[in-house]
Every structure is written in structure tokens, then in C-alpha cells.
Design a protein around this motif. Sequence first.
Motif, PDB file in Angstrom:
ATOM      1  N   PRO A  13      18.400  -3.067 -28.566  1.00  0.00           N
ATOM      2  CA  PRO A  13      19.764  -2.532 -28.416  1.00  0.00           C
ATOM      3  C   PRO A  13      20.598  -3.360 -27.441  1.00  0.00           C
ATOM      4  O   PRO A  13      20.062  -4.111 -26.637  1.00  0.00           O
ATOM      5  CB  PRO A  13      19.540  -1.118 -27.873  1.00  0.00           C
ATOM      6  N   CYS A  25      26.206   9.770 -26.182  1.00  0.00           N
ATOM      7  CA  CYS A  25      25.993   8.316 -26.287  1.00  0.00           C
ATOM      8  C   CYS A  25      25.069   7.766 -25.183  1.00  0.00           C
ATOM      9  O   CYS A  25      24.948   8.371 -24.120  1.00  0.00           O
ATOM     10  CB  CYS A  25      27.325   7.582 -26.244  1.00  0.00           C
ATOM     11  N   ARG A  26      24.462   6.621 -25.476  1.00  0.00           N
ATOM     12  CA  ARG A  26      23.571   5.970 -24.501  1.00  0.00           C
ATOM     13  C   ARG A  26      24.375   5.483 -23.307  1.00  0.00           C
ATOM     14  O   ARG A  26      25.455   4.922 -23.457  1.00  0.00           O
ATOM     15  CB  ARG A  26      22.862   4.769 -25.138  1.00  0.00           C
ATOM     16  N   LYS A  27      23.824   5.695 -22.109  1.00  0.00           N
ATOM     17  CA  LYS A  27      24.498   5.317 -20.861  1.00  0.00           C
ATOM     18  C   LYS A  27      23.727   4.191 -20.177  1.00  0.00           C
ATOM     19  O   LYS A  27      22.498   4.178 -20.185  1.00  0.00           O
ATOM     20  CB  LYS A  27      24.593   6.523 -19.927  1.00  0.00           C
ATOM     21  N   LEU A  39      16.104   2.737 -30.417  1.00  0.00           N
ATOM     22  CA  LEU A  39      17.185   3.586 -29.934  1.00  0.00           C
ATOM     23  C   LEU A  39      18.488   3.443 -30.712  1.00  0.00           C
ATOM     24  O   LEU A  39      19.317   4.342 -30.698  1.00  0.00           O
ATOM     25  CB  LEU A  39      17.452   3.286 -28.457  1.00  0.00           C
ATOM     26  N   THR A  40      18.692   2.296 -31.345  1.00  0.00           N
ATOM     27  CA  THR A  40      19.917   2.043 -32.098  1.00  0.00           C
ATOM     28  C   THR A  40      19.558   1.280 -33.369  1.00  0.00           C
ATOM     29  O   THR A  40      18.431   0.825 -33.530  1.00  0.00           O
ATOM     30  CB  THR A  40      20.936   1.203 -31.295  1.00  0.00           C
ATOM     31  N   TYR A  77      29.119   3.622 -21.307  1.00  0.00           N
ATOM     32  CA  TYR A  77      28.439   4.195 -22.465  1.00  0.00           C
ATOM     33  C   TYR A  77      28.649   3.289 -23.675  1.00  0.00           C
ATOM     34  O   TYR A  77      29.716   2.693 -23.821  1.00  0.00           O
ATOM     35  CB  TYR A  77      29.008   5.583 -22.807  1.00  0.00           C
ATOM     36  N   ASP A  78      27.653   3.217 -24.543  1.00  0.00           N
ATOM     37  CA  ASP A  78      27.795   2.533 -25.827  1.00  0.00           C
ATOM     38  C   ASP A  78      28.183   3.604 -26.839  1.00  0.00           C
ATOM     39  O   ASP A  78      27.376   4.465 -27.188  1.00  0.00           O
ATOM     40  CB  ASP A  78      26.483   1.863 -26.230  1.00  0.00           C
TER      41      ASP A  78
END
Length: 161
Positions: A113, A158-160, A107-108, A121-122
Motif C-alpha cells: 500500500p 480510511c487508513r491513517k 490492506l488495499t 488519511y488515504d
Amino acid sequence: MEYTGSKYIGEYVGGRMEGKAKYILPTETIYVGEMKDGVFHGEGTLYFPSGSQYDAVWENGLAIKGTYTFADRLHYDEKNWHYCDGYDRRFHTEILNGLKPAGMAQLTNMDPPRKIRKGYYDCGDGFYNPVTRVIKDYRNHFLRNADDDEHEWITRTCRKG
């Protein structure tokens, strides 16, 4: 320096910061290089808390030529930049270490991650709290307040946690 929270270690000429120096900003970003008349001037490097760095030639406080290197040693190339774009969607760590098997998405660029607090959020340089609209770096130091455009972009992309 006492008013800005910065620290200067270096030479002075006529009471002004000039010559070889180390300048530490309140954000823990460190400049090492040449100063002239109180500003970055000549060759110098900004070292960011994330581990990335910007090597540049400075003129009266402005970078006129430089190269950015991410913490994972990926070099930004302004003319031939194909990292994570339409041509190649792999993360740098995937380019270095290979892809994961099918069904195990990365994912990152960081694997595994970062863990994200519920509701946060990131956003790439830290964690964003959409209630307070404050972004803090990964060590929980204040970075900035998000304006409406950045808030919308972060909550959309962004990822939450």
C-alpha cells in the motif's frame, strides 16, 4: 479557456467548440471525443490522472450511457457489481494474483500500500489532511475541501498514517 485553466484542441463551428476534440481540464483529466455547441456531445472518453477512464455517450454535456474502467483494468458493472462487497471481499489484485498467506493481510488494492504521512488519511483518490480539511491527489495536486460528512467518513473508515 484562459480563465478556467482548461485547454481545448479541436474544431470550431461558428466560433464554438464543435466536432472532434481533446479537452484538458485543470485537474489533468482529459476528454477525447465529440463536442457540440461547446459541450461534450456524442461519443467520448474521460481519462483521469489516476489511470482510470469513463467511456460514454454524451448528450448536451451529460453522460447518458457509459462504462467506467479502473486503472487496474477492473470494469465497473452496474447490474452485477460484487467487487469488495458482502459476496466477495477480495481486492481486484487478489482476484487476479491470488490471496496472501494467513497473517499477511492485504490492506488495499495496491500491494504494497501507499505510504501515508503521519496524521493524514488515504481516502482512495488522494491524501486527506484533517487539520486543513484538504484532499490532494497522490501527486499532491488539490482535489477538494472535505465537508463535515466527508470528514467524518474519512476519519472513521480510511487508513491513517
